[in-house]
Enzyme design. Sequence first.
Site, PDB file in Angstrom:
ATOM      1  N   HIS A 298     109.593  83.595 -47.012  1.00  0.00           N
ATOM      2  CA  HIS A 298     110.248  83.375 -48.298  1.00  0.00           C
ATOM      3  C   HIS A 298     109.255  82.840 -49.326  1.00  0.00           C
ATOM      4  CE1 HIS A 298     113.310  80.817 -50.769  1.00  0.00           C
ATOM      5  NE2 HIS A 298     113.000  81.935 -51.394  1.00  0.00           N
TER       6      HIS A 298
ATOM      7  N   SER B  15     116.020  84.780 -49.459  1.00  0.00           N
ATOM      8  CA  SER B  15     116.081  83.348 -49.743  1.00  0.00           C
ATOM      9  C   SER B  15     117.310  82.694 -49.137  1.00  0.00           C
ATOM     10  CB  SER B  15     116.072  83.123 -51.257  1.00  0.00           C
ATOM     11  OG  SER B  15     117.098  83.870 -51.887  1.00  0.00           O
TER      12      SER B  15
ATOM     13  N   ASN C  94     117.110  76.631 -50.488  1.00  0.00           N
ATOM     14  CA  ASN C  94     118.318  76.964 -51.238  1.00  0.00           C
ATOM     15  C   ASN C  94     119.565  76.249 -50.747  1.00  0.00           C
ATOM     16  OD1 ASN C  94     117.454  78.604 -53.390  1.00  0.00           O
ATOM     17  ND2 ASN C  94     117.005  80.238 -51.936  1.00  0.00           N
TER      18      ASN C  94
ATOM     19  N   GLU D  14     108.188  79.633 -47.410  1.00  0.00           N
ATOM     20  CA  GLU D  14     109.072  79.092 -46.374  1.00  0.00           C
ATOM     21  C   GLU D  14     109.102  80.079 -45.215  1.00  0.00           C
ATOM     22  OE1 GLU D  14     113.189  76.556 -46.811  1.00  0.00           O
ATOM     23  OE2 GLU D  14     113.057  78.481 -47.836  1.00  0.00           O
TER      24      GLU D  14
END
Length: 299
Positions: free
Chosen positions: A156, A123, A206, A168
């Site tokens: 992700h 991530s 993130n 992702e």
Amino acid sequence: MSVAHGIRTLGVLGAGQMGIGIAYVSALHARVPVLLHDRAPAQIKSGLALMDKLLAKDVAKGKIAAADADDVRGRVNVVDFKGLRDVDMVVEAVSENLPLKQGIFRELAAELAPSAILASNTSSISITKLAAATVPDGKAASEEGMKSASRVVGLHFFNPVPVMKLVELISALQTSKETLDRARAFAVACGKEVTTSQDVPGFVSNALLMPFLNEAIMCLEKGIATRDDIDKTLKLGMNHPMGPLQLADFIGLDTCLAIQQTLYAGTSDSKYRPSILLERMVDAGWLGKKSGKGFYDYA
């Protein structure tokens, strides 16, 4: 025109909550055999118990038939590391630790067929660094090195994987278009929507979420507001389904800290400096929901 993913057998490395979730949606929606590997037998046992629980819940809710649940469970089998050698794609889903992941990708590149896609569920960690780990020293610019690195991609998934609709997709500097297209097609086959991000610390998700959670923790650390008032402000004022402190607990405070440290180290930007309170809670073993205590108590 859609691209066929060509994944006949998937490997999943890591039987934690993310790895089991990825195995689950791959077996249920993409309907491919999944070979699951984890070096910890206890993690395999708890992971498969979680999958059984998820399947039972979906059967009880009428989402799938009992026979279909049996088929899904039958598609997931546990193997040792060498048992992954014939998969068409492997998804790594271990802790957010760069040296650990680099070692795994080095081993995967040596063990798997040259055509196998090597995907990471990271991530925040650089996909380019993971791709470089698959290349022998001094061979980065060689045809062999370029080919090896070109099959590495970021895929992700979000937690909990069976519920969250997004994946992702992240390209390393070395990733080929064929790898990207096939990885995207596989994520879609798993029932997911796909967004893309450049290979920057934290990607899109993130790089936005973790500073937000970190600021909420700093508000608590500085005594600006109480835990309950911080979470209530975001829930009732911004219509968030849960407050940032509760969300951090659900993600895992160790995971939040690891991602925040990656953001800080990767950018040297002070806005990404982890909260001292977050660091101390991880030091104490208060990791959130999974440990029974974080900002809230879950015992």
